[in-house]
Each structure stands twice: as C-alpha cells, then as structure tokens.
Write a protein that holds these residues in place. Structure first.
Motif, PDB file in Angstrom:
ATOM      1  N   ALA A 175      74.287  14.568  12.582  1.00  0.00           N
ATOM      2  CA  ALA A 175      73.075  15.217  13.090  1.00  0.00           C
ATOM      3  C   ALA A 175      73.038  16.682  12.706  1.00  0.00           C
ATOM      4  CB  ALA A 175      73.000  15.052  14.607  1.00  0.00           C
ATOM      5  N   LYS A 176      74.207  17.321  12.692  1.00  0.00           N
ATOM      6  CA  LYS A 176      74.283  18.733  12.296  1.00  0.00           C
ATOM      7  C   LYS A 176      73.848  18.898  10.838  1.00  0.00           C
ATOM      8  CE  LYS A 176      78.362  20.338  11.430  1.00  0.00           C
ATOM      9  NZ  LYS A 176      79.758  20.784  11.663  1.00  0.00           N
ATOM     10  N   PHE A 177      74.348  18.036   9.960  1.00  0.00           N
ATOM     11  CA  PHE A 177      73.980  18.162   8.546  1.00  0.00           C
ATOM     12  C   PHE A 177      72.525  17.777   8.305  1.00  0.00           C
ATOM     13  CE2 PHE A 177      78.588  18.235   7.987  1.00  0.00           C
ATOM     14  CZ  PHE A 177      78.703  19.274   7.088  1.00  0.00           C
ATOM     15  N   ALA A 178      71.995  16.866   9.103  1.00  0.00           N
ATOM     16  CA  ALA A 178      70.572  16.548   8.994  1.00  0.00           C
ATOM     17  C   ALA A 178      69.730  17.768   9.358  1.00  0.00           C
ATOM     18  CB  ALA A 178      70.228  15.370   9.905  1.00  0.00           C
ATOM     19  N   ALA A 179      70.179  18.522  10.369  1.00  0.00           N
ATOM     20  CA  ALA A 179      69.470  19.752  10.742  1.00  0.00           C
ATOM     21  C   ALA A 179      69.597  20.801   9.644  1.00  0.00           C
ATOM     22  CB  ALA A 179      70.023  20.283  12.062  1.00  0.00           C
ATOM     23  N   TRP A 191      69.574  18.349  -0.984  1.00  0.00           N
ATOM     24  CA  TRP A 191      70.041  17.014  -1.386  1.00  0.00           C
ATOM     25  C   TRP A 191      71.458  16.778  -0.876  1.00  0.00           C
ATOM     26  CZ3 TRP A 191      74.171  15.342  -4.339  1.00  0.00           C
ATOM     27  CH2 TRP A 191      74.150  13.984  -4.699  1.00  0.00           C
ATOM     28  N   MET A 192      72.322  17.778  -1.011  1.00  0.00           N
ATOM     29  CA  MET A 192      73.707  17.635  -0.556  1.00  0.00           C
ATOM     30  C   MET A 192      73.781  17.452   0.963  1.00  0.00           C
ATOM     31  SD  MET A 192      76.168  17.573  -2.809  1.00  0.00           S
ATOM     32  CE  MET A 192      77.606  18.102  -1.856  1.00  0.00           C
ATOM     33  N   MET A 193      72.973  18.198   1.702  1.00  0.00           N
ATOM     34  CA  MET A 193      72.997  18.074   3.158  1.00  0.00           C
ATOM     35  C   MET A 193      72.483  16.702   3.601  1.00  0.00           C
ATOM     36  SD  MET A 193      74.345  20.891   4.285  1.00  0.00           S
ATOM     37  CE  MET A 193      75.349  20.785   2.789  1.00  0.00           C
ATOM     38  N   ARG A 194      71.445  16.209   2.936  1.00  0.00           N
ATOM     39  CA  ARG A 194      70.928  14.874   3.263  1.00  0.00           C
ATOM     40  C   ARG A 194      71.970  13.802   2.942  1.00  0.00           C
ATOM     41  NH1 ARG A 194      64.606  14.878   1.129  1.00  0.00           N
ATOM     42  NH2 ARG A 194      63.705  15.844   3.006  1.00  0.00           N
ATOM     43  N   ARG A 195      72.614  13.958   1.794  1.00  0.00           N
ATOM     44  CA  ARG A 195      73.659  13.011   1.407  1.00  0.00           C
ATOM     45  C   ARG A 195      74.781  13.021   2.443  1.00  0.00           C
ATOM     46  NH1 ARG A 195      78.686  13.344  -0.791  1.00  0.00           N
ATOM     47  NH2 ARG A 195      79.346  11.674  -2.228  1.00  0.00           N
ATOM     48  N   GLU A 196      75.207  14.201   2.845  1.00  0.00           N
ATOM     49  CA  GLU A 196      76.283  14.326   3.822  1.00  0.00           C
ATOM     50  C   GLU A 196      75.896  13.670   5.138  1.00  0.00           C
ATOM     51  OE1 GLU A 196      80.263  15.799   4.516  1.00  0.00           O
ATOM     52  OE2 GLU A 196      79.033  15.475   2.745  1.00  0.00           O
ATOM     53  N   ALA A 197      74.674  13.921   5.594  1.00  0.00           N
ATOM     54  CA  ALA A 197      74.209  13.338   6.852  1.00  0.00           C
ATOM     55  C   ALA A 197      74.187  11.814   6.778  1.00  0.00           C
ATOM     56  CB  ALA A 197      72.818  13.876   7.190  1.00  0.00           C
TER      57      ALA A 197
END
Length: 376
Positions: A132-136, A147-153
């Motif tokens: 949830a943190k990386f989605a935020a 893109w990297m944050m979405r992938r991580e989430a």
C-alpha cells in the motif's frame, strides 16, 4: 526464533522501537534466538546481546542499485532482493536444525522470504502493509519511477497475500493497517512513559517560539513532510523557529536550514528537543500505522498538531489537533502560542491518554496466546 530486517537495538528509530520492545517482551517469557541484519560496521552493546540466548547478526551492505538489478532480473520486489542474503538463510536453517524452536516471529515483510513452509507456529509482523505504501508512492510519481513503484506494489501485494495464507497470524501496527489484509490482527505500538517524561527532561537551548518535528531524516515521508512544512507553513509564521530533529538528514533536508529553520542531524537526546518545543508537528502526507513520533510528543506532554494520516490509528481521544492545509497549521499553531494555558492543558491530557492507553506490556499481551507463552 526472532527474525528482523534490522537489529532491534538500540531502540532509537520507529521500527527498532517496536522490534526492541517486542523482543524484550518475548525474552522475558522464553529463550529467544535472534537472526537479524545490521548496518555494515555497526556495533552492538553487550547488554543488548544479553537479551537473547543466541545473537546472529549479518552485516548488510547491498546497494539499492544492485537490489534493483536483482529484482528486475528475477521478477521479484526490490524490497525483498535488497534483503536477500544467503547468510541469513543459512543461519535460519542452522538454528532450526540444532535448536528446539517452538515458534518463529518475523519482523517486517522483508524477512518473510526466510520462513520455512512446514513450520507450525509462525507470527508474521508486517508492521505496515508495504504494498500500500508503494502504491501511494506511485500515485505521486512520474515516468520510470511511477512504473517501478507500481511494479513494486503489485509484486509485494502478491507476496504479502501468499505469506499471510501460510502463517499462524499476521500482525499490523494499527487496526486500519490490519484491515488492508483481511484476517490480520492489530498489535499496536506502545510508549515508554518513564523514558519520555517531561519531569526528567532538560530542554535543549533553542530560540522561541519553537516548533519541532522529530524523525529519521532520510525516510521519504519525513523528508516530504518537513520540506512541505518549511516551505508552506513557516512563511505564514515569521516569528517562529522550526527545528527538524533526527539523524541522517538528506541534502534536501539540509538545504532547508536557514534563519527560521534548524536542521540538527542526530542528537543524543530527542527528549530535550521535545521538552523545548512550544508545539510539535507531524505533517506527514503519507503515514502508515501508528506514528511513534506522535506518541513520544504526547508522552512528553507537548501540544501536537498532526496531519490526518499521522493521527490515523492513534487513540488520542481528542488530545491532539488535526490539520491538513498550511493555513490550518498556521492558525492552530498561532492559537496555541497565544494561549499557553490551553497548550499546557492539551499536552497534559495527551500524556495522561498515553499512560492509560499505550503501555508496552498492555499492548503486547496478546502475544502470550499467539506465541504459546506463559505470562511473566
């Protein structure tokens, strides 16, 4: 066995405060074997080692760039590859082979990759839901970073779901966090109200009126919070001084220092800065779980103004004030500075609420049943 992504001592930052108190609670009731990462070159005090039966510490020196390359190459979350180390896996396997381990407590999702799949009692303390943190983060990012944050989430969410499906219990630091992963349990943070006691603190020498923020200053939500406050709120209060108190300030944080802003870096005693504060602020736009910085300020009987995100999950019973916009912060700060009696009353009520609600032993008592422990 207690697994931690960062050795739980000294208890001088948010994650270590929680893990240290949980480790101490468990060690008072059972023999504990610790396996944890430490920062390369870090030393551990003898009294901290003495808390546990066996203390296996592995220096962590993998760079973020290397972790990113490994994550992309293996289709795994970078958050996990950053903490992937054969030495930890070998230590876990060795302990399981030669010690009568009854239960495993894993602190932080990064350590879930070392959990055996055929063990009967595993408690997974996610603390916060990292996906949830990386989605935020992704919502506020652009280009390749987005893109990297979405992938991580996405990858972390799949991993978290898998881990939760095979452990005995999944723990989070607050009820709102636990609700993000159905079936989870909230074990809230506590606060040491003896250590954080205004009666025993000596106020740091500082200009007044003084507004204080405390935290680890290379942690992105803290960096974003103080940058926003320094740039948007302090200009509305030209007579106040803003102190940013915490270790490892980034270049962005250091650049905020000036006539109206002090950046302290690491301090020996954060209580002295809290004692000196006329008002403590926690203007975090992104916050997960219970904010130790807010509990600490409440325990020190300081009037606190926090963002909705920083206040979420804390049962403050109206003893802290909430603000969202810069003008709200400025107005509430001005009201408290102009009415010292109200500020003192609010701070005293906050301390009483913390004493009644957030003692560590009371917060951690549910672990007795979860871990199969006899009460101390």
């Amino acid at each position: 066995m207690f697994l931690a992504h960062r050795a739980p001592f000294p208890p001088d930052r948010g994650d270590r405060i929680r893990s240290f108190n949980i480790l101490s609670y468990l060690a008072a009731r059972a023999r504990v074997h610790l396996v944890a990462f430490v920062d390369d070159g870090a030393e551990v005090a003898a009294d901290h080692r003495a808390l546990v039966d066996e203390c296996i510490l592995v220096p962590r020196s993998k760079s973020q760039a290397r972790a990113a390359v490994e994550g992309l190459a293996t289709n795994r979350p970078v958050s996990l590859t950053a903490f992937a180390d054969r030495r930890i896996g070998a230590a876990v396997e060795d302990l399981l082979g030669r010690r009568p381990i009854d239960a495993i407590y894993a602190f932080s999702s990064q350590m879930a990759q070392y959990l055996p799949r055929d063990f009967s009692r595993i408690i997974m303390d996610f603390v916060d839901l990292d996906s949830a943190k990386f989605a935020a983060y992704a919502d506020d990012a652009r280009g390749p970073i987005k893109w990297m944050m979405r992938r991580e989430a996405r990858l972390l969410n799949a991993f978290e779901q898998d881990v939760a499906s095979r452990v005995s219990a999944s723990l989070f630091v607050s009820a709102p966090e636990a609700a993000l992963l159905p079936g989870s349990i909230a074990i809230e943070n506590g606060i040491d109200t003896v250590r954080y006691d205004p009666a025993h603190a000596v106020a740091a020498p500082a200009p007044h009126p003084l507004i204080v923020f405390t935290g680890q200053m290379d942690y992105r939500p803290n960096v974003d919070a103080v940058a926003w406050f320094a740039q948007r709120v302090t200009p509305l209060l030209p007579d106040v001084h803003f102190a940013i108190v915490g270790r490892a300030p980034t270049a962005q944080v250091r650049s905020l220092a000036g006539e109206q802003v002090t950046v302290t870096g690491e301090v020996a005693d954060v209580q002295s800065w809290l004692a000196a504060a006329d008002v403590v602020v926690a203007p975090l736009h992104l916050a997960r779980g219970i904010q130790n910085k807010v509990l600490e300020a409440m325990a020190m009987a300081r009037p606190v103004i926090a963002s909705p995100a920083a206040a979420e999950g804390i049962d403050h019973a109206g003893t802290i004030q909430i603000a969202a916009q810069a003008a709200d912060y400025a107005s509430k700060i001005r009201d408290l500075l102009d009415d010292p009696a109200q500020a003192a009353s609010l701070g005293a009520a906050a301390r009483q609420q913390v004493i009644a609600r957030y003692g560590w032993d009371a917060r951690l008592k549910p672990l007795d049943e979860l871990m199969g422990l006899a009460p101390a």
